[in-house]
Write a protein that holds these residues in place. Sequence first.
Motif, PDB file in Angstrom:
ATOM      1  N   UNK A 235      -0.524  -4.073  -7.208  1.00  0.00           N
ATOM      2  CA  UNK A 235      -2.008  -4.246  -7.229  1.00  0.00           C
ATOM      3  C   UNK A 235      -1.926  -5.904  -7.395  1.00  0.00           C
ATOM      4  N   UNK A 236      -1.528  -6.326  -8.447  1.00  0.00           N
ATOM      5  CA  UNK A 236      -1.677  -7.933  -8.571  1.00  0.00           C
ATOM      6  C   UNK A 236      -0.937  -8.650  -7.558  1.00  0.00           C
TER       7      UNK A 236
ATOM      8  N   UNK B 203       0.848  -1.324  -0.079  1.00  0.00           N
ATOM      9  CA  UNK B 203       0.058  -0.055  -0.014  1.00  0.00           C
ATOM     10  C   UNK B 203       0.928   1.208   0.021  1.00  0.00           C
ATOM     11  N   UNK B 204       1.571   1.178   0.939  1.00  0.00           N
ATOM     12  CA  UNK B 204       2.702   2.368   0.786  1.00  0.00           C
ATOM     13  C   UNK B 204       3.587   2.630  -0.328  1.00  0.00           C
ATOM     14  N   UNK B 205       3.786   1.428  -0.998  1.00  0.00           N
ATOM     15  CA  UNK B 205       4.775   1.721  -2.265  1.00  0.00           C
ATOM     16  C   UNK B 205       3.841   2.149  -3.420  1.00  0.00           C
ATOM     17  N   UNK B 206       2.764   1.862  -3.404  1.00  0.00           N
ATOM     18  CA  UNK B 206       1.708   2.245  -4.396  1.00  0.00           C
ATOM     19  C   UNK B 206       1.431   3.854  -4.241  1.00  0.00           C
ATOM     20  N   UNK B 207       1.405   4.066  -2.948  1.00  0.00           N
ATOM     21  CA  UNK B 207       0.976   5.523  -2.451  1.00  0.00           C
ATOM     22  C   UNK B 207       2.340   6.460  -3.111  1.00  0.00           C
TER      23      UNK B 207
ATOM     24  N   UNK C  31       1.354 -16.295  -8.413  1.00  0.00           N
ATOM     25  CA  UNK C  31       0.187 -16.473  -9.224  1.00  0.00           C
ATOM     26  C   UNK C  31       0.498 -15.971 -10.634  1.00  0.00           C
ATOM     27  N   UNK C  32      -0.464 -16.798 -11.447  1.00  0.00           N
ATOM     28  CA  UNK C  32      -0.231 -16.828 -12.826  1.00  0.00           C
ATOM     29  C   UNK C  32      -0.295 -15.394 -13.301  1.00  0.00           C
ATOM     30  N   UNK C  33      -1.434 -14.756 -12.881  1.00  0.00           N
ATOM     31  CA  UNK C  33      -1.502 -13.355 -13.100  1.00  0.00           C
ATOM     32  C   UNK C  33      -0.266 -12.317 -13.112  1.00  0.00           C
ATOM     33  N   UNK C  34       0.275 -12.594 -11.956  1.00  0.00           N
ATOM     34  CA  UNK C  34       1.582 -11.980 -11.588  1.00  0.00           C
ATOM     35  C   UNK C  34       2.650 -12.324 -12.584  1.00  0.00           C
ATOM     36  N   UNK C  35       2.706 -13.636 -12.933  1.00  0.00           N
ATOM     37  CA  UNK C  35       4.123 -13.905 -13.699  1.00  0.00           C
ATOM     38  C   UNK C  35       3.879 -13.284 -15.159  1.00  0.00           C
TER      39      UNK C  35
END
Length: 339
Positions: A113-114, A78-82, A122-126
Amino acid sequence: MLHRESRKIVAAIIVTCLAFSVTYAQDLLDNIKDNSKLTKELKDVYRAFHINNIIVEQKELINIYQDAEETDLKELYTSSIKACDSLKQIHFYNDTLNSLVSKYLTSTIRSYNILQSKGINSVDYKKDFEKYKAETEKYMKYLYSTYSTNHFVNLTEDVYWKANDKNNYIKSKEYPGYGTLKTKDLKEALALLESIAKQTTDFQEYSIYQIELADQYEKNRKSLGDSASEIAVEKYKTILDQRKYSIYLFEVWLKWRTVTQQNVYGLSKTSEIPNRDYDRLREQVALTILHFIVDHPKDEMAINEFLLMATHDIVKRFGDYPYGNQNTVEYHDFFDEAK
């Protein structure tokens, strides 16, 4: 799970990230109002590499703390996204760079976010990672090709090292005596050099003596006592705190950072690495150099010095050196006894 001490480090890191998120869009270079093409380009270089350094550190922290408590890891995401969101406020004079930075930050946030919702395995992240890697490579390729050293200066290595030779600027008639005494009685030699430095009015010459003093305290810390490294750090910092230009500011900043990390924070991949503090001083030194460049726009050594400050890596946890953080490599380059 991480041990309690490691979890404390994670918590401290998260606090640092949160603090970063409200200050990323501001930097000291805005204090310089010169609108020349050179100044604008150098500001763009500094900020573009600074953004990349921030994201490199975020990714290293996310990687090393994957087995942290879920709540801690979520807060780190969260802090990295911010922080990445705040970086979007930074303006670049180069419109192409502006667009590339925006895409780079957007893709970084998408990746985080992923990670947060699906996990690192996860497959989505890869699947997203391959796309993200390509976008990152495009960004960095543009930086290195558009803002290469040769774009700004025509310095050859031979010319650079001749100009960088400290012997060019040593004027003290007592200094040769220091070199002789150093092999016989180091403490007496250092006392002599302290006296020479105090009598020196030229800042560049003064810097050379202070660098030599600091180097000797660090190289001989075992024989000079427990406070030797602290003295070395203080002497490097004294040069930087004067906010005056010399061609050795990058060397001094890097040695200050290297000795501090080695002796205060540690050598391992999980050691605390206060890149935020290191980069706060980096920014102040960059401002000093840029002020000089505004008044001396044809000084190629100064421009090269600024580029070194702007583009040098943060202290990384991961790299070619497999046994700890990468500070060890720079430390031994500077301070191995054989050198």
